[in-house]
Scaffold this active site. Sequence first.
Site, PDB file in Angstrom:
ATOM      1  CG  HIS A  25      -0.093   0.234   2.458  1.00 37.02           C
ATOM      2  ND1 HIS A  25       0.409  -1.040   3.080  1.00 37.02           N
ATOM      3  CD2 HIS A  25       0.248   1.336   3.309  1.00 37.02           C
ATOM      4  CE1 HIS A  25       1.080  -0.235   4.316  1.00 37.02           C
ATOM      5  NE2 HIS A  25       0.786   1.031   4.204  1.00 37.02           N
ATOM      6  CG  HIS A 112       7.736   4.303   0.774  1.00 36.67           C
ATOM      7  ND1 HIS A 112       7.561   5.647   1.441  1.00 36.67           N
ATOM      8  CD2 HIS A 112       7.816   3.243   1.441  1.00 36.67           C
ATOM      9  CE1 HIS A 112       7.473   5.119   2.759  1.00 36.67           C
ATOM     10  NE2 HIS A 112       7.588   3.679   2.650  1.00 36.67           N
TER      11      HIS A 112
END
Length: 169
Positions: A25, A112
């Site tokens: 995620h 990220h």
Amino acid sequence: MLSRWCHERKKEWPFGKWVFEEDYHITLQFLGDCSHGQLESIVSALEAVAGKERPFTLTIRGIGTFGRLEQPRILWAGVAGDLERLRHLQQQVTTNLAPIGFPPEDRPYRPHITLARKYQKNDFITRQAGQMNPWETDESAWEAEEIVLYETRLGQQPMYHPISRFRFP
């Protein structure tokens, strides 16, 4: 694709924990513990934010680390695409959650996808990892269409369980 790449690296890069594929995620804001009353307010705030957004395209781009160069604590996949929209979304989330008791972090937002944690040796070749971009094609592109509020359940796989989803109109 991302999972396959990680599986191939597991043999050569001894990280203490590789992230379970379903737990990939991009964090907009980490909340930590919250009360039932806060949860209701969080849901309302995220509904309001999502209601003003529309889908946008992101891609995976490059590999990097956080922590000491020779013994990183985090291995991550970078995010590219419509980063302006992603940063705007993240800013809207933090702005709307601050009055509920969740102030924004002091450090800059660095989107990220965490892939692994706690490198076990003292010889990681960060330069090599940083120069890798195994996703040169549009194969890594996807549409960001929602915000997901997760609950963390330590020791379980997957570790992140959706509490609510907030789709963009």
